[in-house]
Structures are given as structure tokens and as C-alpha cells.
Design an enzyme around this catalytic site. Structure first.
Site, PDB file in Angstrom:
ATOM      1  N   VAL A   6       0.931  -1.043   0.049  1.00 17.31           N
ATOM      2  CA  VAL A   6      -0.087   0.033   0.001  1.00 17.31           C
ATOM      3  C   VAL A   6       0.933   1.347   0.110  1.00 17.31           C
ATOM      4  O   VAL A   6       0.369   2.374  -0.373  1.00 17.31           O
ATOM      5  CB  VAL A   6      -1.100  -0.088   1.093  1.00 17.31           C
ATOM      6  CG1 VAL A   6      -0.210   0.407   2.593  1.00 17.31           C
ATOM      7  CG2 VAL A   6      -2.255   1.047   0.891  1.00 17.31           C
ATOM      8  N   SER A   7       2.172   1.275   0.106  1.00 14.66           N
ATOM      9  CA  SER A   7       3.139   2.093   0.276  1.00 14.66           C
ATOM     10  C   SER A   7       3.723   2.404  -1.024  1.00 14.66           C
ATOM     11  O   SER A   7       4.524   1.549  -1.260  1.00 14.66           O
ATOM     12  CB  SER A   7       4.156   2.109   1.647  1.00 14.66           C
ATOM     13  OG  SER A   7       5.276   2.867   1.514  1.00 14.66           O
ATOM     14  N   PRO A   8       3.834   3.465  -1.423  1.00 15.84           N
ATOM     15  CA  PRO A   8       4.578   3.833  -2.677  1.00 15.84           C
ATOM     16  C   PRO A   8       5.831   3.637  -2.514  1.00 15.84           C
ATOM     17  O   PRO A   8       7.020   3.175  -3.394  1.00 15.84           O
ATOM     18  CB  PRO A   8       4.160   4.888  -3.397  1.00 15.84           C
ATOM     19  CG  PRO A   8       3.424   5.887  -2.146  1.00 15.84           C
ATOM     20  CD  PRO A   8       3.129   4.591  -1.577  1.00 15.84           C
ATOM     21  N   SER A  12       7.513   2.036  -0.413  1.00 16.51           N
ATOM     22  CA  SER A  12       7.788   0.519   0.093  1.00 16.51           C
ATOM     23  C   SER A  12       8.385  -0.066  -1.518  1.00 16.51           C
ATOM     24  O   SER A  12       9.038  -0.750  -1.569  1.00 16.51           O
ATOM     25  CB  SER A  12       6.662  -0.465   0.479  1.00 16.51           C
ATOM     26  OG  SER A  12       6.712   0.069   1.836  1.00 16.51           O
TER      27      SER A  12
END
EC number: 2.5.1.18
Length: 224
Positions: A12-14, A16
Site C-alpha cells: 500500500v506504500s509507494p 515501499s
């Protein structure tokens, strides 16, 4: 030289996704220095709740800044198609639980599958929280029967519990967001690092040879 990088990541984290790409691009170099990399799927929502943090878009000033920062990150990491999909944010429990199972069962293609899931969401606008769409992404690497098995296991108590355990482990390491890194160096020392722009600090902490960003002076005009 030796050491270990434990990377706590949520699709969900870009940032990441960018961190995963950077780690994969540097896998051989890290292996040459006997540095182990362990990518651990976690639930960012649980980390935010457990640490008291809030998503950056909930603070107007951070939301404005993120527009500039994401553009810079796209350029630096070479991912020009990175964009925030209209359905963002998602509840990432299903893909993250699926990745926990894939890591345990198909370790050789776990990292690439993680990257594929992130790419599908952040470059191709696929809502990987929906079972049928996640199945399509997984179908590029796995047989149909394997995809059914992965999705089934992702909804089982065992892998729900393992994702919770991973998330608690990250919180115990001080995590307040993703990507979160816990790094051990050859001296047996351990420290946390946060974000996709801290790799130079990690290389330095691990005692690895690396090149810093160097500002070059302007070239003198040739005398006629």
C-alpha cells in the site's frame, strides 16, 4: 564484511515499492559483501495504529509536499509510470497475507512476486485488494491451482496470524511507517532506518564501499 537488512514492507506504500526495487537492483552487490536481505510483509494500517502515526495525506501540508516528493522519487528511482490510483488507499490485508504465504511456500519467487503486486497497483492501477484482480496478477507467475491455494491460505487463521506477528515485530523494532528497516552490522550492532531515501546511511552503517552524491563545480569557459 557481513550484516543483515530486515525490510518491513507493505504494498500500500509507494515508497515501499521503490525500496523493494532498489534492494532488488542491489541484491548481487549486497550478497558479495555477505549482507543478507530479509523482506517481511507487514500491515501498514496496523503499524500506524500501533505507533499512533497517521497517513501523510491526512495532514494537508504533508499532502501538498508529497506531490513534489513523489515526482522526485519517480525520477530518481526510474519509475516514470508511478502514480496514485483513484481507489487509493486500499485495505492491504489480502495481498499482504498472500505474500506471507508465498514467502513461506515459494521463497525463490517471493521478492519478484512482491514487486509484481506493487507494480500492478502503482504503475498499472490494479486494485490488488480485490481477490479477482489479485488472482490475475498472481496468475502471471503461478498456475491456476496455485493461485486458488494462495488466496485460500491468505484467508486462513494461520496466515492472518503470521501477518499480525510480522506487524508486531516491526512495531517492536520501533516502526511508525513503511518501508522500515532493521539493520545489523558486522559488529553486532543494530539500528532502525526509515524510508526509501536512507540507503546511503545503511551502506555506511554496514561498512560497505559506496559512492556519495558529489556536487561538481561549473566548467570554466574555454579561453579564446
Amino acid at each position: 564484511m557481513s550484516g543483515k537488512i530486515t525490510a518491513y514492507i507493505d504494498c500500500v506504500s509507494p515508497y515501499s515499492y521503490l525500496a523493494l526495487l532498489h534492494l532488488s537492483r542491489n541484491t548481487r552487490a549486497l550478497q558479495s559483501h555477505d549482507v543478507e536481505v530479509d523482506v517481511v510483509p507487514v500491515f501498514l494500517g496496523g503499524i500506524n495504529v500501533g505507533s499512533g502515526n497517521k497517513p501523510p495525506w491526512t495532514l494537508p501540508a504533508k499532502a501538498v509536499y508529497s506531490t513534489y516528493d513523489s515526482a522526485r522519487a519517480k525520477s530518481y528511482f526510474g519509475v516514470p509510470n508511478l502514480r496514485t490510483p483513484q481507489f487509493f488507499p486500499i485495505l492491504s490485508l489480502l495481498p499482504q497475507r498472500a505474500l506471507v504465504y508465498i514467502k513461506a511456500t515459494f521463497p525463490d519467487i517471493f521478492l519478484q512476486t512482491f514487486i509484481d503486486i506493487c507494480s500492478a497497483m502503482w504503475e498499472n492501477g490494479v486494485d490488488v485488494s480485490k481477490p479477482e484482480l489479485l488472482a490475475e496478477v498472481l496468475g502471471k507467475k503461478f498456475e491456476e491451482e496455485q493461485v486458488r491455494e494462495i488466496l485460500g491460505k491468505a484467508n486462513s487463521p494461520q496466515y492472518k496470524g503470521l501477518l499480525n506477528t510480522n506487524t508486531k515485530e516491526a512495531l517492536d523494532c520501533g516502526a511508525f511507517g513503511c518501508p522500515w528497516f532493521w539493520v545489523s552490522n558486522a559488529k553486532g550492532e543494530e539500528e532502525p532506518f526509515f524510508g526509501s531515501d536512507r540507503f546511503h546511511f545503511m551502506w555506511q552503517y554496514l561498512g560497505l564501499p559506496w559512492k556519495d552524491i558529489e556536487l561538481l563545480p561549473a566548467m570554466e569557459k574555454a579561453k579564446i
